[in-house]
Design a protein around this motif. Structure first.
Motif, PDB file in Angstrom:
ATOM      1  N   SER A  71       0.824  -1.208   0.000  1.00 25.27           N
ATOM      2  CA  SER A  71       0.000   0.000   0.000  1.00 25.27           C
ATOM      3  C   SER A  71       0.853   1.252   0.000  1.00 25.27           C
ATOM      4  O   SER A  71       0.552   2.243  -0.683  1.00 25.27           O
ATOM      5  CB  SER A  71      -0.940  -0.001   1.212  1.00 25.27           C
ATOM      6  OG  SER A  71      -1.895  -1.046   1.112  1.00 25.27           O
ATOM      7  N   GLU A  72       1.947   1.234   0.768  1.00 29.01           N
ATOM      8  CA  GLU A  72       2.853   2.382   0.809  1.00 29.01           C
ATOM      9  C   GLU A  72       3.456   2.640  -0.572  1.00 29.01           C
ATOM     10  O   GLU A  72       3.560   3.784  -1.015  1.00 29.01           O
ATOM     11  CB  GLU A  72       3.965   2.148   1.829  1.00 29.01           C
ATOM     12  CG  GLU A  72       3.509   2.122   3.275  1.00 29.01           C
ATOM     13  CD  GLU A  72       3.195   3.503   3.841  1.00 29.01           C
ATOM     14  OE1 GLU A  72       3.313   4.495   3.089  1.00 29.01           O
ATOM     15  OE2 GLU A  72       2.821   3.575   5.016  1.00 29.01           O
ATOM     16  N   ALA A  73       3.847   1.569  -1.254  1.00 26.47           N
ATOM     17  CA  ALA A  73       4.446   1.716  -2.580  1.00 26.47           C
ATOM     18  C   ALA A  73       3.429   2.257  -3.581  1.00 26.47           C
ATOM     19  O   ALA A  73       3.749   3.125  -4.406  1.00 26.47           O
ATOM     20  CB  ALA A  73       4.990   0.370  -3.057  1.00 26.47           C
ATOM     21  N   TYR A  74       2.202   1.758  -3.512  1.00 27.32           N
ATOM     22  CA  TYR A  74       1.165   2.224  -4.426  1.00 27.32           C
ATOM     23  C   TYR A  74       0.817   3.683  -4.139  1.00 27.32           C
ATOM     24  O   TYR A  74       0.636   4.480  -5.062  1.00 27.32           O
ATOM     25  CB  TYR A  74      -0.074   1.339  -4.317  1.00 27.32           C
ATOM     26  CG  TYR A  74      -1.160   1.724  -5.298  1.00 27.32           C
ATOM     27  CD1 TYR A  74      -0.954   1.592  -6.672  1.00 27.32           C
ATOM     28  CD2 TYR A  74      -2.378   2.244  -4.866  1.00 27.32           C
ATOM     29  CE1 TYR A  74      -1.929   1.955  -7.584  1.00 27.32           C
ATOM     30  CE2 TYR A  74      -3.365   2.606  -5.769  1.00 27.32           C
ATOM     31  CZ  TYR A  74      -3.129   2.462  -7.123  1.00 27.32           C
ATOM     32  OH  TYR A  74      -4.113   2.833  -8.030  1.00 27.32           O
ATOM     33  N   HIS A  75       0.741   4.040  -2.864  1.00 25.25           N
ATOM     34  CA  HIS A  75       0.457   5.420  -2.475  1.00 25.25           C
ATOM     35  C   HIS A  75       1.507   6.363  -3.060  1.00 25.25           C
ATOM     36  O   HIS A  75       1.174   7.420  -3.610  1.00 25.25           O
ATOM     37  CB  HIS A  75       0.445   5.524  -0.949  1.00 25.25           C
ATOM     38  CG  HIS A  75       0.204   6.908  -0.430  1.00 25.25           C
ATOM     39  ND1 HIS A  75      -1.058   7.449  -0.324  1.00 25.25           N
ATOM     40  CD2 HIS A  75       1.068   7.874   0.007  1.00 25.25           C
ATOM     41  CE1 HIS A  75      -0.973   8.679   0.159  1.00 25.25           C
ATOM     42  NE2 HIS A  75       0.307   8.952   0.362  1.00 25.25           N
TER      43      HIS A  75
END
Length: 235
Positions: free
Chosen positions: A23-27
């Protein structure tokens, strides 16, 4: 008035701090802008000459602005927003962000938004703007959040087939679906505005920043079908 100016007051902080690495990478990916190559060195040099007014707006002098070609102006607008609009909220990563189709896009310029001069340029040169975005996206294989906002700003319904084709290449950038929904919303396309999805994303009870649809094939395909139906109805 620039599109962003109407949107920023509704931004809020995510309450979920248990986001995964995915999720952090996608954000982080969602926040990235595209940097056009057209006269980039010249534009960057001129950006060093911008001045701030009493409202902290950073504006390129008219003489320098008029010295830019259309393509160079496009680069200038895509990498710099002239109007300062303070936003103190920090948008944190949502839990399972990569598994959501959001109703709105992230903001590309932090505490700045496009000025009237900038949105006027985008609108007055919308055919060229669409062509340059398509050229840049095909070359780089990605569509930055600034490009997405530009397409929504100019109501680029003509780009629907390209957006659908681009999304189908790998189905990874779900904000492309957000652009399609915002274009349908702006066009007041009744099959979309009367749908349950619309109510969930844009209804009175929806949360501006956090409203989303669950990412699944059925929702992806329905958004693309509705958008293509709108495009075909225009033909």
């Amino acid at each position: 008035m620039a599109l962003f100016a109407a949107l920023l007051p509704f931004l809020s902080m995510s309450q979920d701090n248990n986001a995964s690495a995915e999720s952090e990478a996608y954000h982080e990916t969602r926040q990235k802008t595209s940097v056009p190559p057209y006269g980039l060195d010249k534009v960057k040099k001129l950006l060093g000459k911008t001045t701030s007014d009493e409202s902290d707006n950073t504006i390129l002098a008219a003489k320098d602005y008029l010295s830019l070609t259309l393509r160079e102006k496009f680069t200038y607008h895509m990498i710099h927003a002239e109007t300062y609009l303070q936003n103190c909220d920090i948008i944190l990563t949502e839990k399972d962000e990569e598994k959501k189709i959001f109703g709105h896009l992230p903001e590309p310029f932090n505490e700045s938004v496009w000025s009237a001069r900038q949105t006027d340029f985008l609108e007055a040169n919308r055919d060229s703007v669409m062509a340059l975005i398509k050229e840049s996206v095909n070359r780089s294989g990605r569509m930055g959040v600034n490009y997405k906002h530009a397409l929504v700003e100019i109501r680029a319904l003509e780009m629907i087939p390209f957006l659908v084709e681009f999304y189908k290449r790998d189905r990874k950038d779900h904000d492309v679906l957000t652009v399609l929904m915002l274009l349908m919303k702006g066009a007041k396309y009744e099959p979309f505005t009367s749908s349950a999805s619309y109510g969930k994303l844009y209804g009175k009870e929806s949360s501006y920043h956090a409203a989303f649809l669950v990412l699944n094939t059925a929702n992806e395909d329905l958004i693309m079908k509705r958008a293509m139906d709108l495009f075909n109805a225009m033909s």
